[in-house]
Design a protein around this motif. Structure first.
Motif, PDB file in Angstrom:
ATOM      1  N   LEU A   1       0.821  -1.215   0.000  1.00 55.13           N
ATOM      2  CA  LEU A   1       0.000   0.000   0.000  1.00 55.13           C
ATOM      3  C   LEU A   1       0.856   1.267   0.000  1.00 55.13           C
ATOM      4  O   LEU A   1       0.471   2.292  -0.556  1.00 55.13           O
ATOM      5  CB  LEU A   1      -0.949   0.005   1.207  1.00 55.13           C
ATOM      6  N   THR A   2       2.026   1.186   0.619  1.00 56.65           N
ATOM      7  CA  THR A   2       2.925   2.350   0.638  1.00 56.65           C
ATOM      8  C   THR A   2       3.549   2.567  -0.739  1.00 56.65           C
ATOM      9  O   THR A   2       3.785   3.694  -1.157  1.00 56.65           O
ATOM     10  CB  THR A   2       4.029   2.156   1.708  1.00 56.65           C
ATOM     11  N   ALA A   3       3.788   1.472  -1.460  1.00 62.07           N
ATOM     12  CA  ALA A   3       4.403   1.569  -2.789  1.00 62.07           C
ATOM     13  C   ALA A   3       3.379   1.919  -3.878  1.00 62.07           C
ATOM     14  O   ALA A   3       3.734   2.441  -4.928  1.00 62.07           O
ATOM     15  CB  ALA A   3       5.072   0.245  -3.145  1.00 62.07           C
TER      16      ALA A   3
ATOM     17  N   LEU B   1     -14.398  -4.837   5.783  1.00 64.49           N
ATOM     18  CA  LEU B   1     -14.117  -3.789   4.804  1.00 64.49           C
ATOM     19  C   LEU B   1     -13.782  -2.475   5.525  1.00 64.49           C
ATOM     20  O   LEU B   1     -12.870  -1.751   5.129  1.00 64.49           O
ATOM     21  CB  LEU B   1     -15.319  -3.599   3.870  1.00 64.49           C
ATOM     22  N   GLY B   2     -14.485  -2.227   6.629  1.00 66.10           N
ATOM     23  CA  GLY B   2     -14.230  -1.022   7.432  1.00 66.10           C
ATOM     24  C   GLY B   2     -12.794  -0.998   7.931  1.00 66.10           C
ATOM     25  O   GLY B   2     -12.117   0.033   7.898  1.00 66.10           O
TER      26      GLY B   2
ATOM     27  N   THR C   1      -7.249   1.063   7.506  1.00 69.19           N
ATOM     28  CA  THR C   1      -5.819   0.852   7.241  1.00 69.19           C
ATOM     29  C   THR C   1      -5.364   1.741   6.088  1.00 69.19           C
ATOM     30  O   THR C   1      -4.320   2.381   6.148  1.00 69.19           O
ATOM     31  CB  THR C   1      -5.541  -0.635   6.901  1.00 69.19           C
ATOM     32  N   ILE C   2      -6.182   1.785   5.027  1.00 65.87           N
ATOM     33  CA  ILE C   2      -5.845   2.627   3.868  1.00 65.87           C
ATOM     34  C   ILE C   2      -5.753   4.091   4.306  1.00 65.87           C
ATOM     35  O   ILE C   2      -4.827   4.810   3.936  1.00 65.87           O
ATOM     36  CB  ILE C   2      -6.876   2.425   2.728  1.00 65.87           C
TER      37      ILE C   2
ATOM     38  N   LEU D   1      -2.056   7.803  -2.074  1.00 69.83           N
ATOM     39  CA  LEU D   1      -2.748   6.523  -2.321  1.00 69.83           C
ATOM     40  C   LEU D   1      -4.230   6.755  -2.566  1.00 69.83           C
ATOM     41  O   LEU D   1      -4.907   7.425  -1.806  1.00 69.83           O
ATOM     42  CB  LEU D   1      -2.562   5.581  -1.126  1.00 69.83           C
ATOM     43  N   ASP D   2      -4.698   6.184  -3.662  1.00 66.81           N
ATOM     44  CA  ASP D   2      -6.075   6.364  -4.110  1.00 66.81           C
ATOM     45  C   ASP D   2      -6.812   5.033  -4.050  1.00 66.81           C
ATOM     46  O   ASP D   2      -6.168   3.997  -4.200  1.00 66.81           O
ATOM     47  CB  ASP D   2      -6.006   6.727  -5.606  1.00 66.81           C
TER      48      ASP D   2
END
Length: 254
Positions: free
Chosen positions: A138-140, A158-159, A164-165, A176-177
């Motif tokens: 996710l960082t990359a 999902l929450g 986390t996102i 991050l999208d």
């Protein structure tokens, strides 16, 4: 400049690997140059494209710990225009190895700087957890695709993933999208499937891909032949679904 897309959901069995493999293959068929990174110790994305996982000597483990470059770890596979950085069961140990490292969440991001411009798309198949491996992905990544199974427990967890996102956006990767929520394993005959689709579309509106991946026996068979659905049966419903998804993503990113 290549776009890096992580395929993530900490729930297992929602179609992450199926989506990673077949989205990569579909983008390849649409003449995009694709790198698929297997960041799941189960290594199913690697074997699903005909790579002998047992014989992998340099893979995502070495790339993550910076003992090999992505170029050294990249191998060809059964899908046209697709290269793979395969995984091996050793990858299980990476979480422990990275724990003491400085900037441990940025190991993959740093490693991919040298290859980002060589591909149109880099797809990362994440492990079914929210550990360091997924955090690195996710960082990359520039964006994340979240597969959601059309089942009763689909929205559970999902929450947690969205939180986390959010925290990755806040701390490690502000750009991050969410590329989109992808509904998978849809069976139009089941009332439950239809209810889940309605529910997700109602809650998340534009965040949901128009393409829905239908339940399809050919999609389950293809990996055992080491082929993507495009190679295995290009006329199947599964192939059509993933080609539509690839076109939707290309259109979105033009």
């Amino acid at each position: 400049m290549g776009k890096i897309i992580a395929i993530a959901n900490q729930k297992g069995g929602v179609g992450k690997t199926t989506t990673s493999v077949n989205l990569a293959a579909s983008l390849g068929v649409l003449e995009k140059k694709v790198l698929l990174i297997d960041a799941d110790p189960q290594a199913n994305a690697s074997s699903g494209l005909g790579i002998d996982v047992e014989s992998v000597e340099i893979g995502s483990y070495q790339v993550l710990e910076h003992s090999a470059t992505p170029e050294e770890a990249t191998v060809s596979c059964s899908a046209p225009n697709v290269s793979v950085i395969p995984a091996h069961i050793d990858l299980v140990a990476i979480e422990i190895e990275l724990v003491d490292k400085e900037n441990r969440e940025y190991m993959l991001k740093k490693a991919l700087e040298s290859v980002k411009d060589k591909y149109d798309y880099i797809i990362i198949d994440c492990a079914p957890s929210l550990g360091l491996l997924t955090l690195n992905a996710l960082t990359a990544a520039d964006s994340v695709v979240i597969p959601i199974q059309c089942e009763y427990f689909a929205l559970e967890g999902l929450g947690k993933l969205l939180n986390t996102i959010k925290s990755v956006q806040k701390i490690h990767n502000p750009s991050l999208d969410i590329e989109g929520l992808l509904l998978t394993m849809y069976d139009s005959r089941l009332r439950l499937s239809n209810q889940v689709v309605e529910e997700v579309q109602k809650h998340f509106n534009d965040m949901v891909f128009e393409t829905v991946i239908q339940r399809n026996i050919k999609l389950s068979e293809a990996p055992s032949f080491g082929e993507s659905i495009i190679n295995y049966d290009a006329t199947s419903k599964g192939a059509t679904n993933y080609l539509n998804l690839a076109e939707e993503i290309i259109k979105k990113n033009q």
